[in-house]
Design an enzyme around this catalytic site. Sequence first.
Site, short mmCIF file in Angstrom:
data_model
loop_
_atom_site.label_atom_id
_atom_site.label_comp_id
_atom_site.label_asym_id
_atom_site.label_seq_id
_atom_site.Cartn_x
_atom_site.Cartn_y
_atom_site.Cartn_z
N LYS A 22 0.86 -1.11 -0.07
CA LYS A 22 -0.05 -0.19 0.11
C LYS A 22 0.82 1.16 -0.04
CE LYS A 22 -1.86 1.86 4.05
NZ LYS A 22 -1.76 3.36 3.96
N ASN A 23 1.78 1.39 0.91
CA ASN A 23 2.63 2.60 1.05
C ASN A 23 3.66 2.79 -0.01
OD1 ASN A 23 1.07 3.22 3.17
ND2 ASN A 23 2.55 2.65 4.82
N ARG A 93 -3.91 10.27 3.54
CA ARG A 93 -2.76 10.79 3.86
C ARG A 93 -1.91 11.27 2.69
NH1 ARG A 93 -2.02 13.91 7.94
NH2 ARG A 93 0.08 14.59 8.05
N CYS A 117 -5.02 8.12 9.19
CA CYS A 117 -5.35 7.82 10.59
C CYS A 117 -4.81 9.07 11.38
CB CYS A 117 -4.52 6.66 10.77
SG CYS A 117 -4.96 5.17 9.56
N ARG A 122 -0.15 15.58 13.12
CA ARG A 122 0.74 15.02 12.16
C ARG A 122 1.41 15.98 11.31
NH1 ARG A 122 -1.75 9.23 9.51
NH2 ARG A 122 0.31 9.28 8.64
N PRO A 123 2.31 16.75 11.84
CA PRO A 123 2.93 17.93 11.07
C PRO A 123 3.53 17.53 9.88
CG PRO A 123 4.46 17.17 12.87
CD PRO A 123 3.29 16.29 13.02
N ILE A 124 3.67 18.55 8.94
CA ILE A 124 4.11 18.29 7.70
C ILE A 124 5.31 19.55 7.46
CG2 ILE A 124 2.13 17.51 6.55
CD1 ILE A 124 2.02 20.17 4.88
N ASP A 125 5.95 20.00 8.58
CA ASP A 125 7.01 20.86 8.59
C ASP A 125 8.23 20.30 7.83
OD1 ASP A 125 6.70 19.27 11.12
OD2 ASP A 125 8.72 20.01 11.30
N GLN A 126 8.50 19.16 7.90
CA GLN A 126 9.55 18.79 7.29
C GLN A 126 9.60 18.64 5.58
OE1 GLN A 126 12.71 18.15 9.10
NE2 GLN A 126 11.33 19.18 10.38
N ASP A 306 3.47 0.27 12.33
CA ASP A 306 2.47 -0.06 11.56
C ASP A 306 2.16 -1.60 12.00
OD1 ASP A 306 1.98 2.26 10.53
OD2 ASP A 306 2.73 1.76 8.51
N ARG A 398 -9.60 0.28 3.68
CA ARG A 398 -8.11 1.26 2.89
C ARG A 398 -7.00 0.46 2.67
NH1 ARG A 398 -6.52 5.56 7.02
NH2 ARG A 398 -5.04 5.31 5.34
C1 EPZ Z 1 3.87 6.84 6.88
O1 EPZ Z 1 2.98 8.10 7.43
C2 EPZ Z 1 2.87 5.77 6.60
N1 EPZ Z 1 1.73 6.40 5.84
C3 EPZ Z 1 2.16 5.30 8.12
O2 EPZ Z 1 1.67 4.30 7.75
C4 EPZ Z 1 3.45 4.81 9.13
O3 EPZ Z 1 2.99 4.79 10.23
C5 EPZ Z 1 4.58 6.21 8.92
O4 EPZ Z 1 4.86 6.32 7.86
C6 EPZ Z 1 5.63 5.54 9.82
O5 EPZ Z 1 6.16 4.50 9.25
C7 EPZ Z 1 1.98 6.06 4.44
O6 EPZ Z 1 3.00 5.81 3.84
C8 EPZ Z 1 0.91 6.62 3.49
P1 EPZ Z 1 6.12 10.05 9.06
P2 EPZ Z 1 3.94 9.35 7.24
O7 EPZ Z 1 6.48 11.25 8.20
O8 EPZ Z 1 4.61 9.44 6.16
C9 EPZ Z 1 6.84 13.09 12.32
C10 EPZ Z 1 -0.38 2.74 7.77
O9 EPZ Z 1 -0.87 2.39 8.66
N2 EPZ Z 1 6.82 14.10 11.42
O10 EPZ Z 1 7.32 8.94 8.66
O11 EPZ Z 1 2.91 10.36 7.59
C11 EPZ Z 1 5.32 12.65 12.51
O12 EPZ Z 1 4.50 13.31 13.42
C12 EPZ Z 1 0.20 4.18 8.10
O13 EPZ Z 1 -0.02 2.05 6.59
C13 EPZ Z 1 7.27 15.62 11.82
O14 EPZ Z 1 7.40 16.06 12.93
O15 EPZ Z 1 4.85 9.28 8.48
C14 EPZ Z 1 5.83 11.28 13.11
O16 EPZ Z 1 6.11 11.29 14.64
C15 EPZ Z 1 -0.37 4.75 9.17
N3 EPZ Z 1 7.29 16.47 10.72
C16 EPZ Z 1 7.16 10.80 12.52
O17 EPZ Z 1 7.82 12.19 12.10
C17 EPZ Z 1 7.04 16.02 9.01
O18 EPZ Z 1 7.06 17.14 8.60
C18 EPZ Z 1 7.02 9.96 11.41
O19 EPZ Z 1 6.14 10.32 10.57
C19 EPZ Z 1 6.64 14.72 9.04
C20 EPZ Z 1 6.60 14.08 10.10
#
Ligand code: EPZ
Length: 424
Positions: A22-23, A93, A117, A122-126, A306, A398
Amino acid sequence: MDIFVVEGGKRLEGTITVGGAKNAAVAIIPAAILSGDICRIENLPDISDVSVISQILIQLGAKVTQISKSVIEIDSRNVNCTQVSQELAKNMRASYYMLGALLGRFNRAKVPMPGGCYFGVRPIDQHLKGFEALGAKTGLRDGVISLTTDKGLKGARISLDVVSVGATINLMLGAVRAEGLTIIERAAREPHIVDLANFLNSMGADVRGAGTDVIKIRGVKKLHGATYSIIPDQIEAGTYMIAAAATGGDVTINNIIPKHMESISRKLVEMGVEIYEYDDAIRVTRSRPLKACNVTTMPHPGFPTDMQPQMAVIMSIANGVSSITEGVWENRFQYVEQLCRLGVKATVQGRVATFEGVEKLVGNHVRATDLRGGAAMVIAALISDGETSIRDIYHIERGYERLIDKLVRVGACIDRRTVPDDYE
Ligand code: EPZ
């Protein structure tokens, strides 16, 4: 509404074939528009997230043809719109991957804040920090993120402050056609990052180092169409491994990459589960009582976040006290309250959940709080005495293709039913 009704107590035995990841799929489908050409994507999972991301491409002007259940062809030559609709973006997402893909192709993008979810903020600052480093102006108005660049994107060194799968993917998408060299430091290393890099390279991109924490991307002027087959879903496979082990079953899971399963296999073996690895399959069987264990979730190659809800279920029937420390999300234990309705003995304190093993679970009405929390409900229902009903199954659908079919074939007793909304 639709619910799953599970009659528990059946031992799983047989063979399950895992679908595409999926991802990876939800990143590769947006990536296809970078080619401005025709791409054929194979081994796609048959899940609602794939339909939604395909709908987004169609809304932007791409032609998406379903060749078979697991194969689509994306013709992005006539994509002419760079703004994703609110209606579609809020459903998932990964809609935010359209930021990187549209910016990379057209130097502009407008994408509403994504859904997905809920695990706390869930910030997107990065993502935004990286796009700015590549030369984009970023804005947020009425819940819509906008990116533009007048002079075109320029390669840059981007050091992420947190390991983020989403930011790594978005910046890879943005950088493949930027001028010059982009270096992403502290990149995520998940298997789907490598899969995306392989797909981008098959379209003519120059991406190196995916799978390590430094990814180097040399921008190219033009990409071309490609045919690409998506990797198997690590989390779907892990979910079935735990279902097999929890029911004391004997299941062979096909179409997987055993290397991707190592962190999960290691913990299951520690708990007393027997695991046999083959080239592209794993056999999971259990004849002994389960032992307690402790898990800390981490970015890849650590134990995947996950998989933690599914792991919680097997811990809840192991001898002794087990714990999960959530190392990725601030709040990923909402599902625990639902498990407790089935007799699970658990306490949650901040990012740590503790499970005291019990002899048996008993069926009840529960709901899926999110995608993987929903998968945990299904596994818990499989090992509960009597009947369990699970509502809000749209979360599960999903991300798991034909979940009922696959489990029923190995001996589970699960039904999908339509019931009135006030069903109790
Ligand atoms: C992906 O989410 C997956 N989703 C999630 O899977 C998975 O839990 C996650 O990666 C971690 O492996 C998809 O691929 C669609 P991250 P993502 O950015 O990309 C923080 C599932 O069940 N962060 O790696 O949104 C954030 O808050 C789903 O299949 C920032 O601080 O996760 C978290 O604590 C649910 N700033 C950590 O980083 C940012 O700009 C990891 O998030 C981005 C993230």
